[in-house]
Design a protein around this motif. Structure first.
Motif, mmCIF file in Angstrom:
data_model
loop_
_atom_site.group_PDB
_atom_site.id
_atom_site.type_symbol
_atom_site.label_atom_id
_atom_site.label_comp_id
_atom_site.label_asym_id
_atom_site.label_seq_id
_atom_site.Cartn_x
_atom_site.Cartn_y
_atom_site.Cartn_z
ATOM 1 N N HIS A 112 38.137 40.306 36.444
ATOM 2 C CA HIS A 112 38.082 41.268 37.542
ATOM 3 C C HIS A 112 37.206 42.482 37.258
ATOM 4 O O HIS A 112 36.796 43.169 38.178
ATOM 5 N N PHE A 146 34.641 36.336 41.135
ATOM 6 C CA PHE A 146 34.281 37.706 40.753
ATOM 7 C C PHE A 146 32.775 37.907 40.599
ATOM 8 O O PHE A 146 32.340 38.769 39.839
ATOM 9 N N LEU A 178 35.664 41.210 47.842
ATOM 10 C CA LEU A 178 36.327 40.166 47.081
ATOM 11 C C LEU A 178 36.832 39.091 48.039
ATOM 12 O O LEU A 178 37.073 39.359 49.204
ATOM 13 N N ARG A 543 34.658 52.879 42.948
ATOM 14 C CA ARG A 543 34.332 51.969 44.049
ATOM 15 C C ARG A 543 33.974 52.774 45.274
ATOM 16 O O ARG A 543 34.714 53.674 45.665
ATOM 17 N N TYR B 33 44.082 46.109 39.393
ATOM 18 C CA TYR B 33 43.485 44.827 39.007
ATOM 19 C C TYR B 33 44.283 43.656 39.570
ATOM 20 O O TYR B 33 43.752 42.581 39.821
ATOM 21 N N GLN B 37 42.662 40.779 41.820
ATOM 22 C CA GLN B 37 42.863 39.353 41.574
ATOM 23 C C GLN B 37 43.413 38.666 42.829
ATOM 24 O O GLN B 37 42.922 37.607 43.223
ATOM 25 N N PRO B 282 47.521 40.933 36.603
ATOM 26 C CA PRO B 282 46.822 40.153 37.632
ATOM 27 C C PRO B 282 47.264 38.692 37.657
ATOM 28 O O PRO B 282 47.411 38.097 38.724
ATOM 29 N N TYR B 283 47.492 38.127 36.463
ATOM 30 C CA TYR B 283 47.808 36.696 36.372
ATOM 31 C C TYR B 283 49.296 36.444 36.590
ATOM 32 O O TYR B 283 49.681 35.478 37.236
#
Lengths: 557, 436
Positions: A112, A146, A178, A543, B33, B37, B282-283
């Motif tokens: 990411h 990504f 994304l 961002r 994050y 994801q 994230p996972y």
């Protein structure tokens, strides 16, 4: 707009092709014909010839075109065979995103933050390229997860393919947003219509040349803006579903919308709804869906419902229904199915063509259902209006309940409260009073709404959006869809990023021959997070989203 | 397009403008994050998965569960009310039938917040799950609810709140309290006299991996749940058992977390801790969401996941196997309290509480009326380094007439005595929550 300048707007729609010439004082002329689906090019040429006959072609400074070419090709599955190469890394099984006949998921992974976890499998790409060559596949799409944070793997695929590809869509060039599955779909469609679109574009270009029209050419997008013709050849997918947006922009040009408003386009079969906040049309957060496929193509927020003048009116017992289907024209127009407009005829809300046929139809169904004719007609009309109101409310509800991610937005979020309803389309006038009662606000039916789509096309401005992503820990700054990548110092801050976003956006547009004033670029989202590793700051994650929002060159109100 | 087997609601509120302090683990980008994801994976385009906006909890929602000193506003910020409101939304969408399962991915967390609140401890001010559960019981009339707390730290706050409640089963799986904050959560902590065996602790040794935690689920948690037959299962979903977590010592993985949710199949999950914000969250979150929604999660792995390196030591496996009998015994045959006062008299318990985040020390004297008819009138005298002597009185759900009457008398005499700075009342029978 110069004194004698003319803008030509052209909307090649599903049913009709509309064209207008707009000058400083307003609409100079308009043209309408039935679209020839088998030969869109002919429809375009004929429209341009007709509307410009007797006009000095040198005065035409702009030709803006909204076309269903790409949309139709996708909907009708007239698509070129595309070789899709993706790499996913850990996450949802990429087999779920299979699209087209030649789909390959290869090794390679980016996280990411844009860090490479596993290199791209060069050998696999080379093998796929060889295989594609044997199968005579010449267009490709490369998408890695990504890639908007690090496009290296997509670029590497392009390099390996080299000249064996006539064309390749790289996912990161489509949008900074994304959304890996959307990126795959959008890249695939882009490549699949590329050749068709470009041969159409070639023909338009030479046709305009032959006619001696030298103005700039732009293509309409679904977000109500345009893109330069040259750019559209690279991203033809951006031309999908532009028709409804053209109509909405037409209303912007024909009326001076400054408040929260609802725009309704009531046609024969459907009603399209758009919402304005403070005079600006709302944009769909993630991108429009085509044929159940969510894409990254930016679009105006809209909703289409099965209510229109020709919506079939039926009764089973005393239960009356309206739509959602249309079974040909209304009785008044010589059709064979009682429709909403017949009910309106019967109640003298309108006087449309053969009112006697409408009255007969109502009385036949009334007898069958055991309802009084007036009651039947009123129920049908009330149902249609209720449905429109319900859907508008549902849309406003959805906007009100859209998730937000900061306490500030949670507490300060502004609610949209429509103060006006703008209605266009064939049955617009008939609905005016009914909608005013239902919504309790002023209802406006603009003049010339029947050419609003072409007017919108003629006057829409170029729109663009970019997302800048900077990571001072890694020392990188990236604006994927306009190909900016540079190294940054540790001290790079949010203000630098906002300035860069505006500057690179303007530079990109200049390169395309579009001049944008500095005050037209707008920062829509901007954030900077301190990243901490262990207990020490390891840099900032910055961002910035920047755009030129949809708008018109001039108002005809 | 992927279609989920179960309709799933996600309440995602990362509070990007709130932190305890700039370098504190509980800071702005904790879920950044994770959101990246989830967006990149296209989670929100899964057919059957819908994102909802949190509600904002009201003062009443907090006062139904907690005694706040001096008051709710003094111990909370907007972020806490939104986080608790996220849990409330998760409950509403499930109980109203809009979705089958829901996950409130909200911060700040809550499971270290106890019945009495003077400030922040263990990154928590108010207890999101407890506020949600008490709301559910008030509004939806549900009775038996089970909470399975899979945060690496013992959920001492939730345990404290339901200590005397026989209808709420609280099971906590965590790293052994002898090796980690808050130090509690031992197998012999089983609930108050009227609720023995309704608090179950499963402390696991450091470096327990997927194998050990899933064994605890299969062999201890699931048999207990099967017997208890809750109407609703809530998961306090901490993600700090992960092998990359910076402040714990366990070896759990994203695959393990997904499998855990698959087995446990909770109706509602509420995020708790988890501070490996890049390497794990994230996972782990992706795995949990897919598992709850009934979507294949077999390819969800951390980039540096090496199952071989995380294999559990044989001694740990043996230890957990032995723990099974102790834990099951604690639920099925809990030891009786010895030396209890007779029915009709108060039983007291003195506690010293330390608020690590805010550095507050609190002293509590808890009293519960021994009652045959109901779980008993509850009161709590408290003072701390930031607030003087105060009182909380709770008339519990289903309180008998005698306990209700005794409660009224207690409140009246407390008021008359003039010795309390604040008196707060939770009347679960009348559904009234107020300061006297």
């Amino acid at each position: 707009m110069g004194k004698s300048d003319l803008y030509l707007g052209l909307d090649v729609g599903g049913t009709h092709t509309d064209a207008v010439l707009v000058g400083e004082k307003g609409i100079v002329s308009h043209y309408k014909a039935v679209t020839d689906h088998d030969n869109l090019l002919l429809s375009v040429r004929r429209a341009i010839e007709e509307i410009t006959s007797g006009v000095d072609h040198k005065k035409i400074k702009r030709v803006n075109l909204s076309t269903t070419l790409s949309t139709n090709a996708i909907v009708e599955n007239r698509l070129e065979n595309v070789c899709v190469i993706i790499s996913a890394g850990p996450g949802i099984d990429p087999d779920n995103f299979k699209i087209g006949k030649s789909f390959h998921a290869i090794e390679g992974s980016i996280d990411h933050r844009g860090a490479e976890i596993a290199g791209i499998d060069d050998d696999a790409v080379a093998k796929i390229a060889g295989d594609a060559a044997r199968k005579k596949i010449k267009t490709f799409a490369a998408v890695t997860k990504f890639s908007t944070r690090n496009p290296d793997h997509e670029d590497a695929v392009a390099e390996i393919l080299g000249t064996s590809a006539d064309f390749i869509t790289l996912g990161h060039k489509l949008s900074g947003q994304l959304g890996f599955p959307r990126r795959i779909v959008t890249a695939y469609f882009n490549s699949a219509v590329w050749r068709l679109y470009n041969s159409f574009a070639d023909a338009i270009e030479s046709g305009l040349g032959e006619m001696g029209i030298q103005g700039e050419v732009n293509i309409l997008k679904a977000d109500g803006g345009t893109m330069p013709f040259s750019l559209s050849r690279e991203v033809p997918v951006e031309s999908i579903l532009s028709g409804p947006a053209a109509s909405v922009m037409g209303i912007v040009a024909l009326c001076d919308i400054t408040r929260d408003s609802v725009v309704l386009d009531i046609g024969g079969t459907t009603t399209d709804i758009a919402i304005f906040a403070g005079g600006i049309p709302l944009i769909e957060k993630d991108g429009i869906s085509l044929q159940e496929y969510p894409t990254l193509v930016r679009a105006l927020k809209s909703r289409s419902i099965g209510v229109g003048g020709d919506s079939a009116v039926r009764a089973s017992g005393k239960e009356v229904t309206v739509g959602p289907d249309r079974k040909g024209p209304a009785l008044a127009a010589g059709g064979s199915q009682l429709a909403l407009i017949d009910a309106m005829n019967y109640r003298n809300i309108v006087s449309f063509m053969d009112t006697r046929a409408s009255a007969e139809g109502i009385s036949v169904l009334a007898k069958k259902s055991g309802l009084a004719p007036a009651k039947l007609a009123d129920t049908a009309i009330a149902l249609a209006v209720k449905r429109i109101k319900y859907e508008v409310d549902a849309m406003l509800d959805e906007i009100r309940n859209r998730p937000v991610y900061t306490i500030h937005e949670m507490l300060e979020g502004r609610e949209i409260r429509p103060e006006k309803v703008y209605v266009m389309g064939g049955p617009a006038e008939a609905f005016r009073g009914l909608l005013a009662d239902a919504f309790g606000v002023e209802v406006v039916v603009p003049q010339n709404y029947d050419v609003a789509n072409a007017v919108g096309a003629a006057l829409a401005k170029t729109t663009i959006d970019i997302e800048l992503f900077a990571d001072t820990g890694r020392g990188t700054m990236l604006i994927p869809n306009i190909g900016v990548k540079k190294s940054i110092q540790h001290g790079y801050a949010l203000a630098d990023a906002e300035r860069d976003a505006r500057a690179y956006l303007a530079e990109h547009l200049n390169g395309l021959g579009v001049t944008a004033r500095a005050d037209e670029t707008e920062i829509i989202e901007s954030s900077s997070f301190n990243m901490v590793e262990g207990f020490y700051s390891s840099g900032r994650d910055i961002r910035v989203k920047c755009q030129i929002k949809p708008g018109v060159m001039a108002r005809l109100a | 397009m992927i279609k989920s087997q179960k309709r799933m609601g996600l309440i995602f509120f990362p509070a990007y403008d709130w932190a305890i302090s700039p370098t504190h683990p509980e800071r702005e980008e904790r879920l950044l994050y994770t959101q990246d994801q989830l967006r990149e994976e296209g989670i929100f385009d899964i057919d059957g998965l819908v994102e909802f906006k949190p509600d904002i909890a009201t003062e009443e929602d907090v006062m139904r569960t907690h005694f706040c000193f001096p008051d709710v506003a003094a111990v909370t910020t907007e972020s806490h009310m939104i986080s608790a409101g996220g849990a409330l939304k998760a409950a509403r969408i499930v109980l109203d039938g809009q979705v089958d399962r829901s996950f409130a991915l909200v911060r700040p967390p809550g499971h270290h917040a106890m019945k009495s609140v003077h400030g922040n401890r263990g990154f928590c001010n108010i207890n999101n799950e407890a506020i949600m559960i008490d709301y559910i019981r008030d509004r939806y009339g549900m009775k038996k609810i089970a909470i399975v707390d899979t945060d690496c730290h013992h959920g001492d706050g939730t345990q404290d709140i339901y200590w005397n409640d026989p209808d709420i089963l609280y099971i906590s799986i965590h790293q052994d309290g002898r090796t980690l904050y808050p130090g509690s959560g031992h197998v012999n902590e089983l609930g108050g006299p009227n609720a023995v065996g309704r608090t179950i602790n499963i402390p696991l040794p450091p470096e327990t991996s997927d194998e050990g935690i899933l064994f605890a689920i299969d062999e201890m948690v699931l048999p207990i749940l099967k017997d208890f037959k809750p109407e609703l299962i809530v998961n306090s979903a901490g993600q700090d058992n992960h092998y990359t977590d910076p402040i714990t010592n366990m070896n759990f993985s994203a695959q393990g977390y997904a499998a855990l949710n698959d087995k446990l199949n909770p109706h509602i999950a509420v995020l708790e801790g988890g501070y490996s914000i890049q390497g794990a969250l994230p996972y782990v979150n992706l795995g949990i969401i897919l598992a709850m929604a009934g979507v294949d999660y077999s390819c969800v792995k951390e980039p540096d996941y090496r199952p071989g390196a995380l294999r559990q030591d044989a001694r740990i496996t043996d230890y957990i196997k032995k723990l099974k009998d102790v834990v099951l015994g604690a639920y099925f045959e809990p030891p009786a309290y010895q030396g209890l006062p007779p029915y009709g008299e108060f039983m007291t318990r003195k506690k010293n509480i330390y608020y690590d985040t805010d550095g507050i020390r609190e002293t509590q004297m808890e009293s519960i009326l021994r009652c045959k008819e109901c779980s008993g009138l509850f009161s709590l005298e408290t003072f701390s380094t930031v607030y003087s002597l105060s009182l909380g009185v709770e008339i519990p759900i289903g309180a008998c007439p005698a306990c209700r009457k005794e409660g009224g008398k207690l409140i009246a005499s407390a008021k008359k005595s003039g010795k309390y700075s604040t008196i707060q009342v939770i009347d679960r029978v009348k559904k009234e929550y107020y300061r006297v």
